[in-house]
Design a protein around this motif. Structure first.
Motif, mmCIF file in Angstrom:
data_model
loop_
_atom_site.group_PDB
_atom_site.id
_atom_site.type_symbol
_atom_site.label_atom_id
_atom_site.label_comp_id
_atom_site.label_asym_id
_atom_site.label_seq_id
_atom_site.Cartn_x
_atom_site.Cartn_y
_atom_site.Cartn_z
ATOM 1 N N SER A 82 0.836 -1.206 0.000
ATOM 2 C CA SER A 82 0.000 0.000 0.000
ATOM 3 C C SER A 82 0.869 1.253 0.000
ATOM 4 N N GLU A 123 3.631 1.552 -1.690
ATOM 5 C CA GLU A 123 3.961 1.751 -3.103
ATOM 6 C C GLU A 123 2.798 2.439 -3.822
ATOM 7 N N LEU A 155 0.483 4.373 -2.562
ATOM 8 C CA LEU A 155 0.316 5.766 -2.157
ATOM 9 C C LEU A 155 1.425 6.653 -2.712
ATOM 10 N N ARG A 156 2.649 6.107 -2.800
ATOM 11 C CA ARG A 156 3.717 6.882 -3.452
ATOM 12 C C ARG A 156 3.325 7.182 -4.889
ATOM 13 N N THR A 175 0.443 7.704 -6.101
ATOM 14 C CA THR A 175 -0.564 8.758 -6.236
ATOM 15 C C THR A 175 0.036 10.137 -6.020
ATOM 16 N N GLY A 176 1.297 10.207 -5.565
ATOM 17 C CA GLY A 176 1.922 11.498 -5.307
ATOM 18 C C GLY A 176 1.768 11.949 -3.869
ATOM 19 N N ALA A 177 1.328 11.039 -2.970
ATOM 20 C CA ALA A 177 1.147 11.408 -1.568
ATOM 21 C C ALA A 177 2.492 11.755 -0.931
ATOM 22 N N SER A 178 2.461 12.686 0.041
ATOM 23 C CA SER A 178 3.692 13.078 0.726
ATOM 24 C C SER A 178 4.074 12.009 1.747
ATOM 25 N N GLY A 191 4.567 12.171 4.991
ATOM 26 C CA GLY A 191 3.718 12.191 6.179
ATOM 27 C C GLY A 191 2.365 11.547 5.919
ATOM 28 N N ALA A 192 1.789 11.835 4.760
ATOM 29 C CA ALA A 192 0.485 11.266 4.426
ATOM 30 C C ALA A 192 0.586 9.747 4.263
ATOM 31 N N SER A 228 0.745 8.256 7.788
ATOM 32 C CA SER A 228 -0.463 8.334 8.616
ATOM 33 C C SER A 228 -1.660 7.665 7.953
ATOM 34 N N GLN A 229 -1.715 7.618 6.626
ATOM 35 C CA GLN A 229 -2.887 7.041 5.969
ATOM 36 C C GLN A 229 -2.727 5.576 5.615
ATOM 37 N N SER A 230 -1.482 5.096 5.537
ATOM 38 C CA SER A 230 -1.304 3.714 5.108
ATOM 39 C C SER A 230 -0.552 2.874 6.133
ATOM 40 N N PRO A 235 -2.466 2.855 9.889
ATOM 41 C CA PRO A 235 -3.678 2.028 9.947
ATOM 42 C C PRO A 235 -3.390 0.541 9.738
#
Lengths: 261, 262
Positions: free
Chosen positions: B167, B169, B171-172, B174-177, B179-180, B183-185, B188
């Protein structure tokens, strides 16, 4: 100007392995391109070079006129928001709900604080719901992802990519872990996305027959080199031999003949 | 090779192995002048003595309020050191895990630091820290803190790499930072395991805190040491009983928590 231009891209792991060897091709906006080739040919590496999950060793990739290998920081993140990615193993956060996973597609547009706190706008949430409805997942919206079937998980993966509002989708073996009927649903969905939304598709596939059936252009790769680049109709037996090597050749040729018949 | 020859060789190997064990045992007995017969005869007498003295007498029960007060202090210290160390351990694990390290250079130092903290035993930490903090609650707190930090870092590095690589990979892509992504992947995905390990460390640390207390002269361990050395066996055994009950209670609570989160 093409949407994606790949010029002499090479990727070297260590000093020995050359995963990509002077790969060059360009993709026009709206095309449906299938990349075929044996395992370890460099298909996954090629896709990951385009959104820079992997750095290229040499050569240039231009997406929408922007040179990708030199991008850093915020510019790299902005580049990635324009390209959705779909994975063989779906790569969802299994403990989170479907809608939360879909909204992850918006994180590229967030600043650090919004991203850390997971603050999404009303519009983004409605958009996620709308996309899930079009993909037939409105029933599953609040379920945890580990309760879904493989085909449903892959549709969540597609929804997460679509909510990015991307110009292009990179699909890395999207149906390799699915049963034939789920695989057909996913491939039909991808074709639909390509035709109705005009999103460019670059799809890695193991299955030659699927590639021939759906794609309007085939790129065949073996040992990091492009062996074939052209329409599926022009792909002949000898070229399939070259792409897959002689051993696998016979099995593949059977498929091709059955498909042609 | 013939089957007969194979089984013969197996039997010879076993015979040599048992002969070696016997030789080692006999040699050790000779060297230490250990009298096996006398040793075995002592077992029933030791048990009898233990049972007679173990039951807390009337006088011991009067000390119960004091024992409970010290026990509470020890339990709270174990919980405090475990939870504070877990927060730092998670941070160190994020630096050390292949999936989340900000740069490959962070990985090895973070893992080595954790390894050092973990592989020095809690009693050794207590002895080392006695020089810095003397006989105070801090010594015990930091001894438990360091061991927990090392342990939590290690298990969280493994959990992060096992549970969240895919997950992260995605999120990276999608361009997520950074920190995101964390905290988001990562959080959780890893939270249930993290909580489970923190609960485990709290249980372990309550047991260790008793031992550390004996060494550092604090908490319930100090009380045990005091009663025992004053031949007040009834009170000492009451300390042990109270500790056992506390550990069983904490275990029951944390098992209930685990069932709901996993």
């Amino acid at each position: 100007m093409s949407l994606l231009e790949i010029e002499n891209v090479s990727k070297r792991y260590g000093s020995e392995t050359l995963a990509l060897n002077s790969v060059a091709f360009s993709v026009e906006a709206g095309e449906f391109v299938a990349i075929i080739g044996p395992s370890g040919a460099g298909k996954s590496t090629l896709l990951r070079c385009i959104n820079r999950l992997i750095d290229v060793s040499s050569g240039d990739i231009r997406f929408d006129g922007v040179s990708v290998p030199k991008l850093r920081g915020a510019a790299l993140r902005r580049h990635r928001t324009q390209i959705g990615m779909i994975f063989q193993h779906y790569n969802l956060v299994n403990r989170l709900s479907v809608i939360e996973n879909v909204l992850h597609g918006r994180l590229g547009y967030k600043n650090t604080l919004q991203g850390i706190l997971g603050l999404y706008t009303e519009y983004e949430k409605r958009e996620a719901v709308r996309i899930l409805e079009t993909l037939g997942l409105s029933e599953q919206m609040y379920k945890r992802c580990d309760q879904l079937s493989g085909g449903q998980k892959q549709r969540v993966g597609i929804a997460r990519a679509l909510v990015q509002q991307p110009k292009m989708l990179l699909c890395d073996e999207p149906i390799a872990s699915l049963d034939p009927s789920s695989a057909k649903v996913i491939m039909d969905t991808l074709r639909d996305i390509n035709q109705t939304m005009g999103i460019t598709l670059l799809v890695n596939l193991h299955q030659v027959d699927v590639a021939l059936h759906y794609a309007e252009r085939i790129i065949g790769i073996n040992r990091g080199q492009v062996i074939y680049d052209g329409p599926p109709q022009a792909l002949n037996n000898e070229q399939i031999y070259q792409i897959y090597g002689s051993e696998a050749g016979e099995l593949i040729l059977d498929l091709k003949e059955r498909y042609a018949a | 090779m013939q089957p007969e020859a194979f089984f013969l060789r197996r039997r010879v190997q076993s015979a040599i192995f048992f002969a070696a064990i016997l030789g080692l045992t006999y040699g050790s007995i000779l060297l230490t002048q250990f009298d096996v017969i006398q040793g075995l005869q002592a077992v029933p007498r030791a048990f009898a003595w233990g049972i007679v003295n173990f039951v807390p007498d009337e006088r011991a029960w009067t000390r119960l309020p004091r024992i409970l007060e010290k026990l509470q202090e020890t339990v709270l210290m174990a919980i405090a050191s475990s939870s504070v160390a877990s927060v730092f351990g998670l941070g160190l694990a994020l630096l050390g895990a292949n999936t989340t390290r900000p740069h490959p250079w962070f990985s090895l130092p973070a893992r080595m630091l954790a390894s050092i903290f973990r592989n020095i035993d809690v009693s050794v930490w207590a002895l080392i820290l006695l020089f810095s903090f003397g006989q105070s609650g801090f010594t015990g707190f930091f001894a438990l803190f360091f061991v927990t930090l090392g342990f939590i870092t290690r298990v969280m590095v493994e959990t992060i790499d096992e549970v969240s690589t895919d997950s992260v990979e995605a999120l990276r892509a999608t361009g997520a930072s950074y920190g995101a992504i964390i905290s988001q992947s990562v959080i959780p995905a890893c939270l249930p395991q993290l909580i489970s390990w923190v609960l485990y460390m709290i249980e372990t640390n309550i047991r260790s805190a008793t031992l550390v207390g004996i060494l550092t002269g604090t908490g319930i361990g100090f009380l045990f040491d005091l009663y025992f050395k004053n031949f007040n066996y009834g009170a000492a055994s009451l300390v042990v009983l109270a500790t056992v009950v506390a550990v069983l209670l904490i275990e029951a609570v944390s098992n209930a928590i685990r069932r709901t989160i996993l």
